[in-house]
Design an enzyme around this catalytic site. Structure first.
Site, short mmCIF file in Angstrom:
data_model
loop_
_atom_site.label_atom_id
_atom_site.label_comp_id
_atom_site.label_asym_id
_atom_site.label_seq_id
_atom_site.Cartn_x
_atom_site.Cartn_y
_atom_site.Cartn_z
N ASP A 1 -6.80 3.44 -2.72
CA ASP A 1 -7.89 3.97 -1.79
C ASP A 1 -7.41 4.33 -1.46
OD1 ASP A 1 -9.07 2.76 1.16
OD2 ASP A 1 -7.22 2.07 1.76
N ASP B 1 -13.82 -0.98 3.59
CA ASP B 1 -13.25 -0.34 4.66
C ASP B 1 -13.59 -0.35 5.76
OD1 ASP B 1 -11.08 -0.84 6.14
OD2 ASP B 1 -9.36 -0.01 4.83
N SER C 1 1.19 -1.33 0.04
CA SER C 1 0.52 -0.12 0.17
C SER C 1 0.86 1.40 0.36
CB SER C 1 -0.69 -0.47 1.38
OG SER C 1 -1.64 1.31 0.74
N GLY D 1 -4.29 -3.98 6.21
CA GLY D 1 -3.15 -3.57 7.41
C GLY D 1 -3.56 -2.51 7.62
N GLU E 1 -11.33 1.08 -2.84
CA GLU E 1 -11.37 1.30 -2.11
C GLU E 1 -11.52 2.06 -1.15
OE1 GLU E 1 -8.63 -0.31 0.40
OE2 GLU E 1 -8.59 -0.53 1.62
N LYS F 1 -10.47 -6.65 8.11
CA LYS F 1 -9.30 -5.74 9.85
C LYS F 1 -9.41 -6.54 11.36
CE LYS F 1 -7.50 -1.87 7.30
NZ LYS F 1 -7.53 -0.65 7.01
N LYS G 1 -2.75 4.88 -2.66
CA LYS G 1 -3.51 6.05 -1.70
C LYS G 1 -4.09 7.38 -2.75
CE LYS G 1 -3.20 3.97 2.21
NZ LYS G 1 -5.26 3.65 2.94
N LYS H 1 -1.38 -1.01 -4.37
CA LYS H 1 -2.26 -0.46 -4.25
C LYS H 1 -1.99 0.94 -3.71
CE LYS H 1 -4.92 0.25 0.57
NZ LYS H 1 -5.82 -1.03 1.45
O1 OSB Z 1 -7.20 2.40 4.83
O2 OSB Z 1 -5.97 0.23 4.45
C1 OSB Z 1 -6.38 1.71 4.84
C2 OSB Z 1 -2.94 2.27 7.06
C3 OSB Z 1 -4.21 2.59 7.97
C4 OSB Z 1 -4.64 2.61 8.55
C5 OSB Z 1 -5.74 2.79 6.60
C6 OSB Z 1 -5.17 1.57 5.38
C7 OSB Z 1 -3.51 2.05 5.70
C8 OSB Z 1 -2.57 1.22 4.71
C9 OSB Z 1 -1.52 0.26 5.23
O3 OSB Z 1 -3.62 0.85 3.75
C10 OSB Z 1 -1.68 -1.02 4.75
C11 OSB Z 1 -0.29 -1.65 5.27
O4 OSB Z 1 -0.72 -2.06 6.25
O5 OSB Z 1 0.50 -2.42 4.50
MG MG Z 2 -8.21 0.59 3.05
#
Ligand code: OSB
Ligand code: MG
Length: 376
Positions: A197, A247, A144, A299, A222, A271, A172, A170
């Site tokens: 995401d 999510d 990510s 994650g 996402e 999660k 952001k 992924k």
């Molecule tokens: O939205 O998936 C998410 C990290 C912190 C809070 C929200 C998210 C995330 C990540 C990190 O996308 C994913 C990872 O742990 O590698």
């Molecule tokens: Mg997310």
């Protein structure tokens, strides 16, 4: 509810909470903010000669969730601990029942439940994967990537992770850094398994702005809309051929049912923290499986403790898409577990096999990151 009975009830003797702050190897920026250090709470529970560990994934600020590291300390110390300390815990169901009078605060509850699973595994000499009846020895994973300073930097960063062997990326997104960023990555890597995401950065009125994402052959989009907008996600999904994945919106197995019944998404991110515990995560997985909704493991920049838990969870059969679980060195120079997780050449990470979480704590590392320690 996951009905794994914890034969011989476990008497909970003590809880110790470690509020830690760990420097990330690179800043992580999302639509809700930028983090250079990751804060979380490590929970240590002693029970009849054994020690179990859990990780509460609440962060420093209430950007992803309303919970923070500080609120979770308060909830665990002042509300959860008194309900379990000195008591016998029969199983995850029993734990969830005991804390059912506490509204919300899923991240806090999940951290404690994780430590109880670790204890159970140690007591029964079984890994979490075995306790959950997982079917995989290794889990397909991706990275990510946070929002980068420029689109060019994003393309470079993506290339770097591909060079390391990650086969799914992924990115952001946030308003003004969405379509252009995704188009640039897609143009450079036409065959890459790619997803985006938004972390709830948009409303249904932004559907037109986001529409070009639908032509990029993304695995999924996402959480584009607000957390409580399950119905608007349904409206958005009718306008997109790309699967919408939820999510933040899915905070209980019931929410998964609402989303499935409303056709608000085609994929769900699981999660354990957000859902209030591993038992709730497994239940959500099962519900999705019965409804032919593929899931994948999200994650929260976990330490080795939470990462071990995520890998065990992702070994369940309906975890079909690659997990947001990267190798330890993607997050931290020095983790708090003695074991670190490495990427295999096929973009997978091995599921731990030792009893419980299958990892051991590096006490010195833990101490070096500890901001405060609370005995309860
Ligand atoms: O939205 O998936 C998410 C990290 C912190 C809070 C929200 C998210 C995330 C990540 C990190 O996308 C994913 C990872 O742990 O590698
Ligand atoms: Mg997310």
């Amino acid at each position: 509810m996951l009905r794994v009975t914890w034969h011989n009830k476990m008497k909970i003797n003590s809880l110790t909470l470690y509020h830690i702050s760990m420097p990330l190897v690179s800043a992580f920026e999302t639509s809700f903010g930028r983090e250079l250090n990751r804060e979380c709470i490590i929970i240590e529970i002693k029970s009849e000669g054994l020690t179990g560990y859990g990780e509460c994934v609440a962060a420093r600020s209430p950007g992803y969730s309303y919970e923070t590291a500080q609120t979770s300390l308060h909830i665990i110390k002042d509300f959860i601990a008194p309900l379990i300390k000195g008591k016998d815990i029969k199983d995850a169901h029993d734990f969830q029942n005991k804390v059912s009078g506490i509204r919300g605060h899923h991240l806090a509850k999940a951290g404690v439940e994780m430590a109880l699973w670790d204890l159970l595994g140690k007591r029964e000499n079984k890994s979490l994967k075995e306790l959950f009846a997982g079917i995989r020895d290794k889990v397909e994973v991706g990275v990510s990537i946070g929002i980068q300073e420029t689109t060019e930097k994003l393309v470079q960063t993506t290339q770097g992770y591909l060079n390391e062997g990650y086969a799914r990326i992924k990115i952001k997104i946030k308003p003004q850094r969405d379509v252009q960023d995704a188009q640039a990555v897609r143009k450079q890597f036409p065959n890459l398994k790619l997803q985006v995401d938004a972390n709830s950065a948009y409303s249904i009125d932004d559907a037109k702005t986001l529409q070009p994402l639908d032509d990029l052959n993304l695995l999924l989009i996402e959480q584009p809309l607000f957390e409580d907008d399950i119905w608007d996600h349904h409206k958005l999904q009718t306008q997109f051929k790309t699967p919408i994945c939820l999510d933040e919106s899915i905070v209980t197995p019931r929410h998964a049912r609402y989303a499935i019944e409303m056709k608000a998404c085609k994929i769900i991110n699981i999660k354990a923290g957000r859902l209030g515990g591993l038992s709730q995560a497994v239940e959500t997985h099962n519900l999705c499986q019965e409804n032919n909704i593929p899931v994948w493991c999200g994650g929260m920049l976990e330490t080795g403790i939470g990462r071990a838990s995520n890998l065990a969870l992702a070994s369940l059969p309906n975890f079909i898409l690659p997990a947001d679980v990267s190798a330890s060195n993607r997050y931290y120079k020095k983790d708090i577990t003695n074991e670190s997780f490495a990427l295999n050449s096929d973009s997978t990470i091995n599921v731990p096999t030792g009893a419980g979480l299958g990892v051991t704590l590096d006490k010195d590392a833990l101490q070096s990151y500890t901001i405060s320690k609370i005995e309860c």
